[in-house]
Design an enzyme around this catalytic site. Sequence first.
Site, mmCIF file in Angstrom:
data_model
loop_
_atom_site.group_PDB
_atom_site.id
_atom_site.type_symbol
_atom_site.label_atom_id
_atom_site.label_comp_id
_atom_site.label_asym_id
_atom_site.label_seq_id
_atom_site.Cartn_x
_atom_site.Cartn_y
_atom_site.Cartn_z
ATOM 1 N N HIS A 62 0.822 -1.220 0.000
ATOM 2 C CA HIS A 62 0.000 0.000 0.000
ATOM 3 C C HIS A 62 0.850 1.262 0.000
ATOM 4 O O HIS A 62 1.931 1.320 0.586
ATOM 5 C CB HIS A 62 -1.006 -0.011 1.146
ATOM 6 N N ASP A 173 6.074 2.377 6.424
ATOM 7 C CA ASP A 173 4.800 1.649 6.317
ATOM 8 C C ASP A 173 3.905 2.421 5.352
ATOM 9 O O ASP A 173 3.285 3.392 5.739
ATOM 10 C CB ASP A 173 4.173 1.551 7.706
ATOM 11 N N GLU A 205 -5.307 1.302 2.464
ATOM 12 C CA GLU A 205 -5.072 0.148 3.332
ATOM 13 C C GLU A 205 -5.284 0.502 4.797
ATOM 14 O O GLU A 205 -5.789 -0.315 5.575
ATOM 15 C CB GLU A 205 -3.642 -0.382 3.123
ATOM 16 N N GLU A 206 -4.880 1.705 5.178
ATOM 17 C CA GLU A 206 -4.887 2.073 6.595
ATOM 18 C C GLU A 206 -6.292 2.192 7.182
ATOM 19 O O GLU A 206 -6.450 2.269 8.400
ATOM 20 C CB GLU A 206 -4.115 3.381 6.811
ATOM 21 N N ASP A 228 3.620 -6.035 3.433
ATOM 22 C CA ASP A 228 3.408 -5.000 4.440
ATOM 23 C C ASP A 228 4.564 -5.063 5.422
ATOM 24 O O ASP A 228 5.452 -5.908 5.298
ATOM 25 C CB ASP A 228 2.062 -5.169 5.164
ATOM 26 N N HIS A 311 4.227 3.356 12.895
ATOM 27 C CA HIS A 311 3.255 4.461 12.982
ATOM 28 C C HIS A 311 3.818 5.653 13.756
ATOM 29 O O HIS A 311 3.113 6.312 14.510
ATOM 30 C CB HIS A 311 1.926 3.991 13.570
#
Length: 346
Positions: A62, A173, A205-206, A228, A311
């Site tokens: 993603h 990410d 995706e998130e 991922d 994150h």
Amino acid sequence: MKIEDFLREVTAIPGVTGNEGAAADYIADAFRPYADEVRVTPLNCVVARQKGEGPKVLICAHLDEIGMMVSRIEEDGSLRLQSVGGVDPRVLPGMRVRVYAREGMLLGVVGATPPHLLKEADRKNNYNWDTLFVDLGMDAEQVRQKVRLGDTVCFEARYVEMKNDRVATKTADDRACVAIMLEAARRLRQMAHQADLYFVATCQEEIGSYGALISGFALEPDMGVAFDVCHAETPGAPRNSTSKITSLVTSKGPFLNSFLVKKLEETAKENGIELQFAVDPRYTSTDADELSVTRAGVPTVLLSLPIKYMHTNVETLDMHALKEGGRLLAHYLAAIQGSWEDELWN
């Protein structure tokens, strides 16, 4: 372009979920030298095809990133925020952020009431969205002229080259895994392959892997490879939930096809590439989940790049692991034969 340069540039581009256009355009341009066809879909997935006469394979990672949006403008011009994707407010105090307003980007800092000015009971509580704000250094009238509710807010772009080929950056990410796909596509230009390959940098995706869902539905692949990140070993983290940062991880579980996992393991051994294993006894919380149940089902394998500090704006990865991931993917895709389809469910 060197893969390090691609990673540095692509992670700096804003692409919060729902606003991925700039990142998609950049990624599409990066794939064009290595693809027969490249297009950007209406929801900003990038689809780069390397033609083949064999099974149709969808490879996805993603391109969207977590971020924030302006939810309120206070009387003094401070901005209140809400999360888009999984932003933990506890990592934000003291961070610089970029607000993408109507007249361009504005640089701000995330502040909170100093502990000296809080009551003792409040000092025991952690930060949350109600206690944080963004200061743009402007008075309220200026802010209201430039900023609207819903404007996108991103972590400040920062790319730190560390010792031992490690890199810390925002948006590893999952753009580090997009870089793995790009490295594989570059290698495959010099390799023979039967498979009809579709490299897809997916959107959204998130918030639910919707880019993988719509891409799988539209392309109807015979099999899939999802990429991922996962958690690298970190002090205080449970060992059964982390992996060494130095190599990719493949997972075993009900969403993942055991035959494809076995073939991936064989490819790694044949080419001297380290590969770790993990178990996902239910869902994987990646694009693999949605892709594997698209239409009548897509046999799927999952590869993960371990990173530290997921994150945050200092997601840390090992560049050797990233490059070896590209080499593994290239050899795996080159090995796919039409006969695999007969063996998938045995």
